[in-house]
Design an enzyme around this catalytic site. Sequence first.
Site, PDB file in Angstrom:
ATOM      1  N   GLU A  96      -0.169 -15.958  10.149  1.00 48.62           N
ATOM      2  CA  GLU A  96       0.875 -16.949   9.983  1.00 48.62           C
ATOM      3  C   GLU A  96       2.033 -16.669  10.945  1.00 48.62           C
ATOM      4  OE1 GLU A  96       0.089 -18.579   5.552  1.00 48.62           O
ATOM      5  OE2 GLU A  96       1.200 -16.709   5.629  1.00 48.62           O
ATOM      6  N   CYS A 109       9.093 -16.115  14.029  1.00 47.31           N
ATOM      7  CA  CYS A 109       8.616 -14.860  13.449  1.00 47.31           C
ATOM      8  C   CYS A 109       7.113 -14.755  13.739  1.00 47.31           C
ATOM      9  CB  CYS A 109       8.902 -14.891  11.949  1.00 47.31           C
ATOM     10  SG  CYS A 109       8.400 -13.407  11.099  1.00 47.31           S
ATOM     11  N   CYS A 116      -2.545  -5.813   7.429  1.00 46.21           N
ATOM     12  CA  CYS A 116      -1.731  -4.637   7.742  1.00 46.21           C
ATOM     13  C   CYS A 116      -2.321  -3.443   7.006  1.00 46.21           C
ATOM     14  CB  CYS A 116      -0.283  -4.854   7.308  1.00 46.21           C
ATOM     15  SG  CYS A 116       0.831  -3.528   7.845  1.00 46.21           S
ATOM     16  N   CYS A 120       2.655  -1.075   2.159  1.00 46.13           N
ATOM     17  CA  CYS A 120       3.984  -1.014   1.535  1.00 46.13           C
ATOM     18  C   CYS A 120       3.895  -1.733   0.181  1.00 46.13           C
ATOM     19  CB  CYS A 120       5.037  -1.669   2.420  1.00 46.13           C
ATOM     20  SG  CYS A 120       5.215  -0.841   4.017  1.00 46.13           S
ATOM     21  N   CYS A 123       5.095  -5.606  -0.265  1.00 51.72           N
ATOM     22  CA  CYS A 123       4.784  -6.610   0.766  1.00 51.72           C
ATOM     23  C   CYS A 123       3.406  -7.209   0.522  1.00 51.72           C
ATOM     24  CB  CYS A 123       4.836  -5.962   2.149  1.00 51.72           C
ATOM     25  SG  CYS A 123       4.432  -7.108   3.476  1.00 51.72           S
ATOM     26  N   CYS A 343       9.986 -13.693   3.963  1.00 44.31           N
ATOM     27  CA  CYS A 343       9.606 -12.314   4.301  1.00 44.31           C
ATOM     28  C   CYS A 343       8.642 -11.758   3.268  1.00 44.31           C
ATOM     29  CB  CYS A 343      10.815 -11.379   4.281  1.00 44.31           C
ATOM     30  SG  CYS A 343      12.098 -11.834   5.405  1.00 44.31           S
TER      31      CYS A 343
HETATM   32  N1  SAH Z   1       5.547  -3.935   9.728  1.00 48.55           N
HETATM   33  C1  SAH Z   1       6.806  -4.321  10.302  1.00 48.55           C
HETATM   34  C2  SAH Z   1       6.862  -5.799  10.554  1.00 48.55           C
HETATM   35  C3  SAH Z   1       6.895  -6.668   9.289  1.00 48.55           C
HETATM   36  S1  SAH Z   1       8.505  -7.184   9.135  1.00 48.55           S
HETATM   37  C4  SAH Z   1       7.929  -3.817   9.432  1.00 48.55           C
HETATM   38  O1  SAH Z   1       7.650  -3.272   8.372  1.00 48.55           O
HETATM   39  O2  SAH Z   1       9.086  -3.887   9.846  1.00 48.55           O
HETATM   40  C5  SAH Z   1       8.647  -7.910   7.609  1.00 48.55           C
HETATM   41  C6  SAH Z   1       9.983  -7.549   6.960  1.00 48.55           C
HETATM   42  O3  SAH Z   1      10.010  -8.135   5.662  1.00 48.55           O
HETATM   43  C7  SAH Z   1      10.097  -6.062   6.763  1.00 48.55           C
HETATM   44  O4  SAH Z   1      11.404  -5.617   6.789  1.00 48.55           O
HETATM   45  C8  SAH Z   1       9.517  -5.929   5.388  1.00 48.55           C
HETATM   46  O5  SAH Z   1       9.831  -4.718   4.826  1.00 48.55           O
HETATM   47  C9  SAH Z   1      10.130  -7.126   4.691  1.00 48.55           C
HETATM   48  N2  SAH Z   1       9.398  -7.516   3.491  1.00 48.55           N
HETATM   49  C10 SAH Z   1       8.104  -7.289   3.221  1.00 48.55           C
HETATM   50  N3  SAH Z   1       7.767  -7.782   2.019  1.00 48.55           N
HETATM   51  C11 SAH Z   1       8.876  -8.347   1.518  1.00 48.55           C
HETATM   52  C12 SAH Z   1       9.156  -9.061   0.320  1.00 48.55           C
HETATM   53  N4  SAH Z   1       8.212  -9.276  -0.608  1.00 48.55           N
HETATM   54  N5  SAH Z   1      10.403  -9.531   0.147  1.00 48.55           N
HETATM   55  C13 SAH Z   1      11.342  -9.351   1.075  1.00 48.55           C
HETATM   56  N6  SAH Z   1      11.138  -8.683   2.227  1.00 48.55           N
HETATM   57  C14 SAH Z   1       9.912  -8.187   2.444  1.00 48.55           C
END
Ligand code: SAH
Length: 369
Positions: A96, A109, A116, A120, A123, A343
């Site tokens: 996406e 974005c 991935c 985490c 996420c 995000c």
């Molecule tokens: N892997 C990289 C790129 C992904 S960025 C990274 O971790 O930076 C996506 C951003 O959104 C990151 O800061 C991630 O931590 C955040 N994110 C992931 N899941 C989320 C969620 N459920 N709610 C809000 N932010 C989230």
Amino acid sequence: MSADDKRVNLLDFDEAGLRAFFTAMGEKPFRAQQVLKWVFHQGETDINAMTDIGVALRGKLQELAEVRLPVIIDEQRSTDGTVKWLMGFNGGNAVETVYIPEPKRGTLCVSSQIGCALNCSFCSTGTQGFARNLTASEIIGQVWLAAQALGHERNGRRRITNVVMMGMGEPLLNFDAVVSAMSLMRNDLGFGFAARRVTLSTAGLVPGIYRLRETLDVALAVSLHAPVDDLRTELVPLNRKYPIAELMRACRDYVSEKHKRSVTFEYTLIDGVNDHPEHAHKLVKLLRTVPSKLNLIPFNPFPGTSYRCSSAERIAEFQEIVMRGKLIATVRKTRGEDIDAACGQLVGKVQDRTKRSARIKLQMAETGP
Ligand code: SAH
């Protein structure tokens, strides 16, 4: 697989790579400039239409190469103007890509991997497991297609002013392809974005940060999410390998260059997990040591998660503490929620090779909704 797939995809090269490609063909390296201008300035992907290249060379080039883009499988538009595309590749995978318009800028974005591998806990991309790295052409192709779909220049104004590698995947685990694509975003023969308008976001892959510093001038964002190691490891398991102190050292190193670079720390606020005033105070102490900005992101829920978003009061209180501590902190407005484009909500279509998604579905079935 069609015969076409055997041909080189010219979008897999950055300018230096393309020059080398033409040299290896026995041609002048400046052909690279011509091709890049056609593709990125004219939006032309048909080699045969690149008329300042002689007919004979065009023929030869078409036998060896092509300009191959991902395919837009679906486009969704949010009531707030956010656009989300599902972009498909060979083999049934898709990622996406999201466009977020704001009054003074438009941010795209972009995804770097299909799924991935980092896992985490907050996420949703992680719950899909991991299929593979995207190629450079699949990364820059997302920008090309989005620019076309939006009408790249409207009334002489660019719709996309910023690109962030914050979609699906960990960009520093796909270093070469990401750097190649980002160098085309920066290059005047490509999209020509200024360094501060192209951001790579990482979950904290320390060696990758050092390597990026030597390779390409772009803005860096680091997904921090906790000021202490125990909690950060719970949220971002990669922290076990690269704990906070090491990560901070790498970030200080990244900004200590002569040219002005900045680091943005991302901090997703999760109710009762990392949003206590105590966390804010610790964050102030930690980030004082690095010239940086802080981006607070309200947690976006997704199916299967037990985390919740912090209350508006909690978020305001957290922001007030860090700002009193002299950090520059903004709260990211949640955008595109109605189309699951916020995000951490990006899932795409991942042919999971890690079998993680299957395990999670099983767990959910066993524990009930
Ligand atoms: N892997 C990289 C790129 C992904 S960025 C990274 O971790 O930076 C996506 C951003 O959104 C990151 O800061 C991630 O931590 C955040 N994110 C992931 N899941 C989320 C969620 N459920 N709610 C809000 N932010 C989230």
